[in-house]
Design an enzyme around this catalytic site. Sequence first.
Site, PDB file in Angstrom:
ATOM      1  N   ASN A 248      35.163  45.808  40.663  1.00 23.77           N
ATOM      2  CA  ASN A 248      35.163  44.412  41.120  1.00 23.77           C
ATOM      3  C   ASN A 248      35.299  44.402  42.643  1.00 23.77           C
ATOM      4  O   ASN A 248      36.332  44.789  43.180  1.00 23.77           O
ATOM      5  CB  ASN A 248      36.357  43.706  40.440  1.00 23.77           C
ATOM      6  N   LEU A 249      34.250  43.966  43.335  1.00 25.84           N
ATOM      7  CA  LEU A 249      34.307  44.000  44.814  1.00 25.84           C
ATOM      8  C   LEU A 249      35.057  42.806  45.400  1.00 25.84           C
ATOM      9  O   LEU A 249      35.233  42.723  46.623  1.00 25.84           O
ATOM     10  CB  LEU A 249      32.895  44.098  45.404  1.00 25.84           C
ATOM     11  N   LYS A 250      35.465  41.862  44.536  1.00 26.89           N
ATOM     12  CA  LYS A 250      36.248  40.702  44.990  1.00 26.89           C
ATOM     13  C   LYS A 250      35.630  40.086  46.254  1.00 26.89           C
ATOM     14  O   LYS A 250      34.404  40.002  46.362  1.00 26.89           O
ATOM     15  CB  LYS A 250      37.707  41.124  45.221  1.00 26.89           C
TER      16      LYS A 250
ATOM     17  N   HIS B   4      39.837  36.024  35.333  1.00 26.69           N
ATOM     18  CA  HIS B   4      40.527  37.003  36.167  1.00 26.69           C
ATOM     19  C   HIS B   4      41.785  36.351  36.728  1.00 26.69           C
ATOM     20  O   HIS B   4      41.813  35.146  36.995  1.00 26.69           O
ATOM     21  CB  HIS B   4      39.621  37.466  37.315  1.00 26.69           C
TER      22      HIS B   4
ATOM     23  N   GLU C 102      45.627  43.008  32.802  1.00 23.96           N
ATOM     24  CA  GLU C 102      45.971  43.288  34.202  1.00 23.96           C
ATOM     25  C   GLU C 102      47.279  42.588  34.553  1.00 23.96           C
ATOM     26  O   GLU C 102      47.280  41.379  34.772  1.00 23.96           O
ATOM     27  CB  GLU C 102      44.883  42.763  35.150  1.00 23.96           C
TER      28      GLU C 102
ATOM     29  N   ILE D  46      48.355  43.916  40.622  1.00 25.53           N
ATOM     30  CA  ILE D  46      47.012  43.804  41.218  1.00 25.53           C
ATOM     31  C   ILE D  46      47.100  43.943  42.732  1.00 25.53           C
ATOM     32  O   ILE D  46      47.902  43.269  43.384  1.00 25.53           O
ATOM     33  CB  ILE D  46      46.351  42.462  40.825  1.00 25.53           C
TER      34      ILE D  46
ATOM     35  N   GLY E 161      45.758  48.475  40.279  1.00 27.32           N
ATOM     36  CA  GLY E 161      46.247  49.672  40.964  1.00 27.32           C
ATOM     37  C   GLY E 161      45.550  50.971  40.609  1.00 27.32           C
ATOM     38  O   GLY E 161      45.983  52.046  41.042  1.00 27.32           O
TER      39      GLY E 161
ATOM     40  N   ALA F 106      39.275  47.745  41.966  1.00 22.97           N
ATOM     41  CA  ALA F 106      38.705  46.996  43.084  1.00 22.97           C
ATOM     42  C   ALA F 106      38.923  47.717  44.405  1.00 22.97           C
ATOM     43  O   ALA F 106      38.032  48.421  44.899  1.00 22.97           O
ATOM     44  CB  ALA F 106      39.307  45.600  43.126  1.00 22.97           C
TER      45      ALA F 106
END
Lengths: 214, 214, 214, 214
Positions: A6-8, A85, A133, A138, A173, A194
Site C-alpha cells: 500500500n503506497l498510501k 483501511h 491491522e 500502523i 509494521g 507500506a
Amino acid sequence: MFILINLKTYVCDPIEIAKAANSVSSELGVRIAVAPQSIHLKEVVETGVETWAQHMDRGGEKIRTGTITSTGLSEIGVTGSLLNHSEHRLLLAEIDENVQEASKMKLETVVCANNPIQIAAVTSLNSTFVAVEPPELIGSGISVSKAAPDVVRDAVDSARRINPKIPVLCGAGISTGEDVSTAKELGAEGVLLASSVAKAKDPQKSIEELLSDI
Amino acid sequence: MFILINLKTYVCDPIEIAKAANSVSSELGVRIAVAPQSIHLKEVVETGVETWAQHMDRGGEKIRTGTITSTGLSEIGVTGSLLNHSEHRLLLAEIDENVQEASKMKLETVVCANNPIQIAAVTSLNSTFVAVEPPELIGSGISVSKAAPDVVRDAVDSARRINPKIPVLCGAGISTGEDVSTAKELGAEGVLLASSVAKAKDPQKSIEELLSDI
Amino acid sequence: MFILINLKTYVCDPIEIAKAANSVSSELGVRIAVAPQSIHLKEVVETGVETWAQHMDRGGEKIRTGTITSTGLSEIGVTGSLLNHSEHRLLLAEIDENVQEASKMKLETVVCANNPIQIAAVTSLNSTFVAVEPPELIGSGISVSKAAPDVVRDAVDSARRINPKIPVLCGAGISTGEDVSTAKELGAEGVLLASSVAKAKDPQKSIEELLSDI
Amino acid sequence: MFILINLKTYVCDPIEIAKAANSVSSELGVRIAVAPQSIHLKEVVETGVETWAQHMDRGGEKIRTGTITSTGLSEIGVTGSLLNHSEHRLLLAEIDENVQEASKMKLETVVCANNPIQIAAVTSLNSTFVAVEPPELIGSGISVSKAAPDVVRDAVDSARRINPKIPVLCGAGISTGEDVSTAKELGAEGVLLASSVAKAKDPQKSIEELLSDI
C-alpha cells in the site's frame, strides 16, 4: 503468501515500485500487488503488476462527484480494492454494499479491521480477503507479527470459525523477511505493508528482503 | 417478546407514552421499553418504564462536546442504547467500541443492520441484541414481517449460526398484533417500532393492540 | 460580557453548576449561561439559569433517530445552541441550515470556528454570535486571550468587516478574571469556557473568579 | 467566461471530451477545463487540456490511505480542484485547510456552495473561484440561469461585498449557449456543467453549443 504493498500518500515513485514488485513476483513466483494513489492507478496497471485501489466509494446508480467507483476501477484493469483501511474507515453498511458492488464488477476486496472481533464481523460480509491491522502499530516500525502474535492468531481463528474459505492477511509494521515468515506461521496467508517499501531507497531490495524467509 | 418503542424525533408526549408502556408491560408481563429523544431520557426513566437511548457516541477517555456518553446514560438510569440505526449509521469500528464501552457500564445494546448478511456481521460484536430493519420499509407502514418474512427468517438463521445466545429483533412497519405474532413465528424475539405508537392518538391502545396476538 | 459555560462530557454536577451560575449572574448582573450534556438540558432549564445545547442536528421535515432537533430544544425552554464546536465539526451546508432552523424556532446560536478567516466565513451565516477557539489551546490550560491575543483581535476585526452586529466570543483555556478582562479589551463580547468551571471543586468560586476583573 | 466541465462518475470517454474541450478552447480563445475522475486525471492532463480534480482531501503532514492530496495533484500537472461540491460536502474547517494547502502547492480552487448566503461565507476563505449551485437543480436539466436567476445575481452580489476579486461561477442544468450567456449577464464569470457534455453523443458539438452565444 499474498504481498499487498500500500503506497498510501507517500511521496515515492509508484512506477519504479510497480516494476520492482512485478519483477520479484515473476522471479520468485509469489503473488505481489501494488496499491498506489488513485491518480497513479492506470499507469501502475500498465507496468503489468497486479494493481489494487486503496479505497473505493459506493456508487450504486447515483452519479457523484469526486468518488472512485467500481465501474471506473474495473475499466482500467485494477484487480481489487482495500476497504475500511484504518486510515479510511467506513460505515458497516458501506462495507457490505462496496463488497457486493466490487463482486459484481469482478473486483477482489480486502476488508481491513482493527482486531479479531472486528475480523469475525467483516468475514461475514464475503470479501475476497480480510486483513487485521492493529491501528496502534500502523506506521510504528514495530511488526504486528512480533509485537502482537496473539492478535494475528486470534484473527485467523475468528475468520475460520465464520468462513474458512476467506484468507486472513495481517499488517502493521511489516518490514523484514522474518516478519513475513512469522505472519505465515501464525496462519496469515498474506501481509499488508507500506512504509518499508514506499520509503525504501531501493524498493526492489526491500521487496526481496520481505520474501527472503519463506 | 421484547417490544422496543423508538420515539425518534416525532413530536409526541414521551411521558404519556412511557406511562402507557409501563402500565401495559406490568399488566401483561411483557418486556416493553421506550427510547425517547436524549433530552427526555431522564424524565422517561423517572416514570419507571425501561428506558433506552436512541444512540450513544464513542467516549473513551476523550472529552467531547455535544455527544452522548455511556457514563452519562448509566448515571441517569438508562437500560441500554440502540446503535447503528439505519437513520444513524456508524463506522464498523465505532460499533465495536460502543458495544464494549456500553458493556463496561452495564448498559445493554441493540445493534441494528439492514439485512441478514450485516446481521451476521454485527452478531460477532457481542451486543445484547441485534435487530434487522430493511431501510426501504422503515416508516413505510408496510410490515417487515409481512412484506419481507424471508429477511427476518434469514436474519435469525444468520445470527444463530454466529452466536445463538444473541436474540434477534426485527423492525420496520410494525403496527398490529399480527405483525408482532408473525415476527415471533419467524424466530424474532422482539420488535422495534416507532410511528405506530409515537403518532397514535391513544398510545396505550396502540401498545395493547401490538400485544393482542401473542 | 456573555459567559457561556460548556460542560462538555465532563463528569460533574450540572445542577450545582447551573445554580451557581444563576446566582452569580443575578448577583452581578452578568449574562451567564450553562451548556450541559443533552440528557441534562431539561433539569438545567428548571434551575432558572440560561441554558444552551452543546450541539443541534439538522432536522428539517425528516424523522430521524438519535438526533437533537431545534423543535425539541425549543419545547423544553433552551435558549440556544453551540454549532460547529471544534469537538463537533459540521459541514458548511449544515451550519447554514442549522442556523436558519434555530432562528425559525427563536433559538440563539453560537457558531464556533478555528481562526479569523473561518470567523469571517461563519459571520456571513447570520448566527446570533460567533466564537473563535484555536483548537490547539482547547483544554490546554493556556488562555487564548494571553497566548493568542492576535487571533482574538483579528477575529473581532474579521467579524466586524462582515457584519458589525454579530458579537464575537472567544474561548480556549479561559480560567481567570484576567483572561476574561483581557478578552474584553481585545474586543470579545463574551467567552466560552469549560474545564475551569466543570472541573472546579467549588464551581461558584470559579465563576466568581472569572468575573472578578470586569 | 470560464467553462469547467465536471465529468462526475459518468461512464464516458474522458480523453475524447478532453481533446474536444482543448480544441474548442484554442479555436475560440475561451478558457475551458475538464474535471475527470481521479483515475483519469493524468491522461487528461496529457491531452494538453486544462485539468481539474473533482475533489481533494486534507493531507497535512499525515500519511493516509485512499485520499487525494494536493502534492499528488500538483505533481501530475493538475491546475486546480473543486471543493465542497454538493455531491461531496466538506466540513467548514476542511474547506479552509484545503484551500490553504492548494494555494501552497499553486493549485487553484473552486469552492462550491448551495446559495448566496453560503457563497458569502466561502468567499471569505480566499479560494480562486466560488461557485453557486442550487442542489435541487443539479442534474435536473433545468438551467440555474433560467430557473433561478436571482440565486445567481444574489450570489454575485454576496461575493462582491466580501471580496470583489473572487469571481463567481454558477452551475446546475447548464446545457445551452443561452444558459451560458444568461449566466454571464447575471454577473457570473464562468459556469460549471456536467451531464450536457458527459452524456453527449458528440461532446465537441455540445461544447461548441455552450459557447455559441457569447
